[in-house]
Enzyme design. Structure first.
Site, short mmCIF file in Angstrom:
data_model
loop_
_atom_site.label_atom_id
_atom_site.label_comp_id
_atom_site.label_asym_id
_atom_site.label_seq_id
_atom_site.Cartn_x
_atom_site.Cartn_y
_atom_site.Cartn_z
N ALA A 189 22.99 35.78 42.80
CA ALA A 189 21.92 35.87 43.79
C ALA A 189 22.36 35.55 45.21
O ALA A 189 22.02 36.27 46.15
CB ALA A 189 20.78 34.93 43.37
N ARG A 190 23.11 34.48 45.38
CA ARG A 190 23.38 33.99 46.74
C ARG A 190 24.45 34.78 47.46
O ARG A 190 24.69 34.55 48.65
CB ARG A 190 23.80 32.53 46.65
N ASN A 268 27.08 36.77 35.08
CA ASN A 268 28.49 37.11 34.89
C ASN A 268 29.15 36.26 33.80
O ASN A 268 30.37 36.13 33.76
CB ASN A 268 29.27 37.00 36.20
N ARG A 269 28.32 35.70 32.94
CA ARG A 269 28.81 35.02 31.73
C ARG A 269 28.07 35.54 30.50
O ARG A 269 28.29 35.06 29.40
CB ARG A 269 28.57 33.50 31.83
N SER A 322 31.03 37.53 46.01
CA SER A 322 31.67 36.80 47.10
C SER A 322 31.75 35.34 46.65
O SER A 322 31.01 34.95 45.75
CB SER A 322 30.88 36.92 48.40
N TYR A 323 32.59 34.50 47.22
CA TYR A 323 33.49 34.86 48.28
C TYR A 323 34.90 34.45 47.88
O TYR A 323 35.07 33.78 46.87
CB TYR A 323 33.08 34.12 49.58
N TYR A 373 40.17 31.07 38.27
CA TYR A 373 39.93 30.33 37.03
C TYR A 373 39.62 31.36 35.95
O TYR A 373 39.31 32.51 36.25
CB TYR A 373 38.74 29.37 37.18
N GLU A 396 35.96 40.20 45.19
CA GLU A 396 35.40 39.02 45.84
C GLU A 396 35.48 39.26 47.34
O GLU A 396 36.55 39.29 47.93
CB GLU A 396 36.19 37.76 45.46
N1 ARG Z 1 33.59 34.51 40.89
C1 ARG Z 1 33.12 35.25 39.77
C2 ARG Z 1 32.43 34.35 38.79
O1 ARG Z 1 32.57 33.16 38.83
C3 ARG Z 1 34.22 36.01 39.08
C4 ARG Z 1 35.27 35.16 38.45
C5 ARG Z 1 36.25 35.96 37.69
N2 ARG Z 1 35.70 36.47 36.47
C6 ARG Z 1 35.59 37.74 36.25
N3 ARG Z 1 35.13 38.13 35.10
N4 ARG Z 1 35.99 38.58 37.15
O2 ARG Z 1 31.71 34.84 37.97
ZN ZN Z 2 29.74 36.05 42.00
#
Ligand code: ARG
Ligand code: ZN
Length: 434
Positions: A189-190, A268-269, A322-323, A373, A396
């Site tokens: 969102a942010r 994204n999880r 981002s970022y 990470y 990113e």
């Molecule tokens: N910054 C993003 C996140 O925390 C992407 C981190 C990398 N993970 C990925 N599947 N690309 O969700």
């Molecule tokens: Zn993100």
């Protein structure tokens, strides 16, 4: 429209109060670089203090960006000084940074004037509300019906429409599979710059005649705001909100839901790729909560179903975040490299090199575990691993940590220009491969 918080069926008397607006007055953004393992541990312990947010992760010899609430700022800074850990205060009042980021929206009068002259109220000099964005999509489809089609793919938890913009022209020749690219923004969102960039790309493809060939040879599918509920919430209530806004069913709800921040899922999880593994949380109150199961959320379900339906044609999956200015390639859940890592890197390197030629911005290139990470349940890994989309990337966007998520609106155009250049370079390579 304005978010209406739907009353829970049956009514729950101890339903927590949703704040009018979360204030970040006197919250500080600090940057700190741990130079040995002890310092890593010290800073990690510190980040567990109530209200502390980690914007960039704590890693040896890398800058970590931390947000400190006023209640702990003094003690934390004293602690760091005692330990002789160097730090820089990047912002001493995030509420002020938030206020400065986005120019005020025009008055209703000015808006109707814009609408009368241009047909829409979209601009690229400030960050817009979801309704403005939807209106712009409608405008495009009405004014460029030969190029633009809106494909409704589902609704968010709070009932907002998710509409994929398909940009395409010309007849597909027989026996020729026209390649396609998917671009999404706003899973988090942010990260306001992401939808803005997606909308810029869309606008260039549709309204700028010099890109006709790109549109006739490749089909573009763009979903500018995946997490529309969270995006609106970050405008109305909590500028630093990351997750979606779903509320657990009554039976799944527990005591912890009664404190602020426990709604929503990290979109994204939530994808069905090593779901619930490394870098994902089972705690609903965590910012990286993976959800109750893979694809528990309507937003990730809608996008993944669409990608599966079009997997034979989509050759590039691109998701904007981002970022930190990075061009990330799978995998994120493991340090092992994909078999075709070199192929992905080859196109990505061309993209970042052409980006650098625009105004010199440097994007780091590599996998998330090597640069940031490890995470699991991410959209890019799923798109590659499960949907079989070979070129899958997470970009990113800027910056590298001065403004962080609060990137000023005047950066929308320069950022969009360089990213569009990178995307064009990828798409041109794909056209050659075909
Ligand atoms: N910054 C993003 C996140 O925390 C992407 C981190 C990398 N993970 C990925 N599947 N690309 O969700
Ligand atoms: Zn993100």
């Amino acid at each position: 429209y304005d978010a209406v918080i739907a009353p829970i069926a049956g009514g729950i008397s101890n339903r927590k109060q949703i704040p009018n607006r979360v204030s970040y007055k006197k919250y500080q953004l600090i940057r700190v670089v741990p130079t040995d393992e002890d310092e890593v541990l010290d800073i990690e312990a510190m980040s567990e203090e109530p209200g502390v947010q980690v914007w960039m992760p704590i890693r040896l010899n890398k800058t970590a960006d931390l947000v400190l609430p006023p209640s702990v700022a003094r003690d934390v800074k004293r602690f760091l000084s005692q330990r002789e850990i160097e730090f820089v205060v990047v912002s001493s009042d995030l509420e002020r940074s938030i206020a400065k980021q986005n120019p005020k929206s025009p008055s209703l009068n000015q808006k109707s004037e814009l609408k009368a002259t241009k047909g829409h109220t979209m601009t690229w000099n400030r960050y817009h509300r979801y309704q403005d964005i939807l209106d712009y999509l409608m405008y495009l489809s009405e004014h460029y019906p030969h190029l633009v089609e809106l494909l409704p793919i589902g609704k968010t938890s709070e009932g907002r429409q998710l509409k994929v913009v398909k940009i395409s022209s010309g007849q597909t020749k027989e026996n020729v599979v026209k390649p396609a690219i998917w671009i999404d923004g706003g899973i988090h969102a942010r990260e306001w710059i992401a939808p803005a960039v997606a909308l810029y790309v869309m606008r260039q493809l549709v309204e700028n005649k010099s890109y006709r060939k790109l549109v006739s040879e490749v089909d573009w599918y763009i979903l500018p705001v995946v997490n529309a509920d969270g995006y609106e919430y970050s405008h109305t209530t909590d500028r630093l909100w990351r997750k979606s806004r779903s509320v657990a069913t009554e039976s799944a709800r527990t005591l912890w839901d009664t404190s602020y921040g426990c709604e929503g899922v990290d979109l994204n999880r939530n994808w069905d790729w090593h779901w619930g593994g490394v870098g994902a949380s089972r705690d609903p109150c965590s910012d990286t909560y993976a959800g109750s199961r893979a694809f528990s959320e309507p937003e990730t379900r809608a996008v993944s179903d669409f990608l599966l339906d079009h997997r034979d044609r989509i050759q590039v999956y691109l998701t904007l975040h981002s970022y930190s200015q990075m061009w990330l390639v799978p995998w994120s859940h493991t340090k092992k490299l994909a078999d075709d890592y070199d192929d992905m890197m080859y196109l990505a390197r061309q993209a970042t090199e052409s980006i650098q030629r625009v105004h010199g911005s440097q994007y780091q290139l590599g996998t998330s575990p090597s640069l940031l990470y490890a995470t699991s349940g991410g959209s890019d890994d799923w798109a590659k691993g499960k949907a079989g989309i070979k070129y899958s990337y997470t970009v990113e966007l800027p910056d590298k940590g001065v403004y962080g998520f609060l990137l000023p609106a005047e950066k929308i155009v320069p950022t969009s220009k360089e990213i569009f250049t990178g995307i064009k370079s990828i798409v041109k390579s794909i056209m050659k491969i075909n």
